[in-house]
Design a protein around this motif. Structure first.
Motif, PDB file in Angstrom:
ATOM      1  N   PHE A  33     -51.722   0.413 -15.125  1.00 39.00           N
ATOM      2  CA  PHE A  33     -52.425   0.538 -13.848  1.00 39.00           C
ATOM      3  C   PHE A  33     -51.559  -0.028 -12.720  1.00 39.00           C
ATOM      4  CE2 PHE A  33     -55.528  -1.156 -10.726  1.00 39.00           C
ATOM      5  CZ  PHE A  33     -56.166   0.019 -10.392  1.00 39.00           C
ATOM      6  N   GLY A  34     -50.983  -1.209 -12.958  1.00 42.38           N
ATOM      7  CA  GLY A  34     -50.113  -1.829 -11.966  1.00 42.38           C
ATOM      8  C   GLY A  34     -48.882  -0.984 -11.688  1.00 42.38           C
ATOM      9  N   ILE A  91     -56.638  -0.453  -1.578  1.00 37.01           N
ATOM     10  CA  ILE A  91     -58.052  -0.708  -1.881  1.00 37.01           C
ATOM     11  C   ILE A  91     -58.255  -0.880  -3.381  1.00 37.01           C
ATOM     12  CG2 ILE A  91     -60.360   0.319  -1.900  1.00 37.01           C
ATOM     13  CD1 ILE A  91     -59.707   1.576   0.808  1.00 37.01           C
ATOM     14  N   MET A  92     -57.655   0.000  -4.175  1.00 39.28           N
ATOM     15  CA  MET A  92     -57.769  -0.087  -5.633  1.00 39.28           C
ATOM     16  C   MET A  92     -57.159  -1.387  -6.154  1.00 39.28           C
ATOM     17  SD  MET A  92     -59.454   2.468  -6.770  1.00 39.28           S
ATOM     18  CE  MET A  92     -59.068   2.380  -8.526  1.00 39.28           C
ATOM     19  N   ALA A  93     -56.046  -1.805  -5.571  1.00 36.72           N
ATOM     20  CA  ALA A  93     -55.382  -3.039  -6.006  1.00 36.72           C
ATOM     21  C   ALA A  93     -56.261  -4.254  -5.744  1.00 36.72           C
ATOM     22  CB  ALA A  93     -54.040  -3.187  -5.299  1.00 36.72           C
ATOM     23  N   PHE A  94     -56.868  -4.328  -4.555  1.00 38.57           N
ATOM     24  CA  PHE A  94     -57.737  -5.461  -4.231  1.00 38.57           C
ATOM     25  C   PHE A  94     -58.998  -5.460  -5.086  1.00 38.57           C
ATOM     26  CE2 PHE A  94     -55.330  -6.144  -0.256  1.00 38.57           C
ATOM     27  CZ  PHE A  94     -55.307  -7.521  -0.255  1.00 38.57           C
ATOM     28  N   GLY A  98     -57.459  -9.593  -6.598  1.00 34.60           N
ATOM     29  CA  GLY A  98     -57.184  -9.964  -5.221  1.00 34.60           C
ATOM     30  C   GLY A  98     -55.741 -10.380  -4.988  1.00 34.60           C
ATOM     31  N   ALA A  99     -55.208 -11.185  -5.919  1.00 33.14           N
ATOM     32  CA  ALA A  99     -53.830 -11.652  -5.777  1.00 33.14           C
ATOM     33  C   ALA A  99     -52.854 -10.490  -5.880  1.00 33.14           C
ATOM     34  CB  ALA A  99     -53.519 -12.701  -6.854  1.00 33.14           C
ATOM     35  N   PHE A 100     -53.126  -9.561  -6.796  1.00 31.30           N
ATOM     36  CA  PHE A 100     -52.257  -8.400  -6.939  1.00 31.30           C
ATOM     37  C   PHE A 100     -52.341  -7.519  -5.697  1.00 31.30           C
ATOM     38  CE2 PHE A 100     -51.662  -3.944  -8.447  1.00 31.30           C
ATOM     39  CZ  PHE A 100     -50.318  -4.049  -8.771  1.00 31.30           C
ATOM     40  N   GLY A 101     -53.533  -7.376  -5.126  1.00 31.05           N
ATOM     41  CA  GLY A 101     -53.688  -6.598  -3.905  1.00 31.05           C
ATOM     42  C   GLY A 101     -52.894  -7.193  -2.749  1.00 31.05           C
ATOM     43  N   ALA A 102     -52.932  -8.530  -2.634  1.00 31.57           N
ATOM     44  CA  ALA A 102     -52.178  -9.208  -1.577  1.00 31.57           C
ATOM     45  C   ALA A 102     -50.679  -9.018  -1.788  1.00 31.57           C
ATOM     46  CB  ALA A 102     -52.526 -10.691  -1.566  1.00 31.57           C
ATOM     47  N   ALA A 137     -41.802  -7.751 -10.429  1.00 29.21           N
ATOM     48  CA  ALA A 137     -41.890  -8.613 -11.605  1.00 29.21           C
ATOM     49  C   ALA A 137     -43.094  -9.550 -11.522  1.00 29.21           C
ATOM     50  CB  ALA A 137     -40.600  -9.414 -11.755  1.00 29.21           C
ATOM     51  N   ILE A 138     -43.312 -10.132 -10.331  1.00 33.01           N
ATOM     52  CA  ILE A 138     -44.467 -11.013 -10.137  1.00 33.01           C
ATOM     53  C   ILE A 138     -45.762 -10.221 -10.286  1.00 33.01           C
ATOM     54  CG2 ILE A 138     -45.684 -12.489  -8.494  1.00 33.01           C
ATOM     55  CD1 ILE A 138     -42.991 -13.209  -7.280  1.00 33.01           C
ATOM     56  N   GLY A 139     -45.781  -9.002  -9.720  1.00 29.39           N
ATOM     57  CA  GLY A 139     -46.963  -8.150  -9.831  1.00 29.39           C
ATOM     58  C   GLY A 139     -47.303  -7.845 -11.272  1.00 29.39           C
ATOM     59  N   GLY A 140     -46.282  -7.615 -12.086  1.00 30.70           N
ATOM     60  CA  GLY A 140     -46.509  -7.347 -13.500  1.00 30.70           C
ATOM     61  C   GLY A 140     -47.155  -8.515 -14.210  1.00 30.70           C
ATOM     62  N   ALA A 141     -46.818  -9.740 -13.790  1.00 30.14           N
ATOM     63  CA  ALA A 141     -47.432 -10.932 -14.380  1.00 30.14           C
ATOM     64  C   ALA A 141     -48.866 -11.112 -13.875  1.00 30.14           C
ATOM     65  CB  ALA A 141     -46.594 -12.171 -14.052  1.00 30.14           C
TER      66      ALA A 141
END
Length: 279
Positions: A33-34, A91-94, A98-102, A137-141
């Protein structure tokens, strides 16, 4: 939206790879998804870049064939479509995290700053490109809710710098006769500088990765993956300096069998080591 370049977003799976043997089905689904959300947002960035650079791209031997530069696609229609895709993705990310959306929003803002200004600032331009890989990389975590070590991020940043510097060097060599016609920043670079920067970054990457394998808190058997990193970097340097490639790292990943097999063997070795030799 250049789906062929979405392979850069495979870095989202790095955290998943180093989470073995504790990977669950949910973690795999969340990573996928990410990956797709990063791909959609990066696609909107490509649309924006092509929109801004359409005049300069007409001076480039390859990029002049892109839809907007060639006149095959209305630039404003593409821009409107990109805005819709971006809004949907954020919108889907948030809603998911929330952290991934930001972070995904920061990734887009970072790329917008690059497109409008930072790509013209010498040295800063390649550092901003590298920061995009670190954010992946951070997003994947974040999507699988696992911690990441400073060494992991440092290795990612250094490897990304290596690819960014190599890309600039390829552009410089390719456009030697008209280097300012495509990227203004190229007039501030020369081959000697870029070669020296690459020497520094490759040395730092190898040392940092070696330290990562010993200090990550995982099994020391990760050190057996160091030869794959060495060969991958050496092979890429060969392609840059001997074959005259390096402008499209995402393309080289699939075109050069040596690089592709090295990446596959590296990933398999990491999974096997973490699955069977974890302390």
């Amino acid at each position: 939206m250049r789906p062929k370049q979405w392979s850069k977003n495979l870095l989202v799976f790095a955290a998943l790879l180093f989470s073995f043997p504790n990977v669950t089905t949910d973690m795999i689904v969340h990573s996928i998804f990410g990956f797709f959300l990063f791909s959609l947002v990066s696609g909107t960035v490509y649309i924006l870049n092509d929109f801004i650079d359409r005049e300069a791209d007409r001076q480039h031997p390859d990029k002049r064939n892109r839809p907007m530069a060639s006149g095959a696609l209305n630039p404003y229609v593409a821009l409107f479509f990109g805005a819709i895709v971006l809004l949907f993705s954020i919108i889907m990310a948030f809603r998911f995290n929330g952290a991934f959306g930001a972070l995904l929003t920061l990734y887009f803002v970072n790329n917008v700053a690059y497109s409008f200004r930072l790509k013209h600032v010498v040295i800063v331009d390649i550092m901003v490109i590298a920061s995009g890989f670190v954010l992946r990389a951070i997003g994947g975590a974040l999507v699988i809710e696992v911690p990441f070590t400073p060494w992991f991020l440092i290795c990612t940043m250094l490897l990304a710098l290596f690819l960014a510097i190599s890309k600039r060097r390829h552009e410089l060599m390719l456009l030697q006769e008209n280097k300012t016609g495509h990227r203004k920043v190229l007039e501030r670079y020369n081959a000697d500088l870029l070669n020296q920067l690459n020497s520094i970054v490759t040395s730092a990457t190898i040392i940092s990765y070696a330290l990562f394998t010993f200090t990550s808190g995982r099994t020391l058997h990760l050190m057996w993956t160091i030869p794959f990193v060495l060969y991958g970097i050496f092979r890429y340097l060969y392609l840059i300096h001997v074959e005259g490639k390096g402008g499209k790292p995402d393309k080289l990943l699939f075109e050069d069998k040596h690089i592709l097999f090295t990446v596959i063997l590296y990933a398999l070795t990491v999974m096997i080591i973490l699955n069977y030799f974890e302390r």
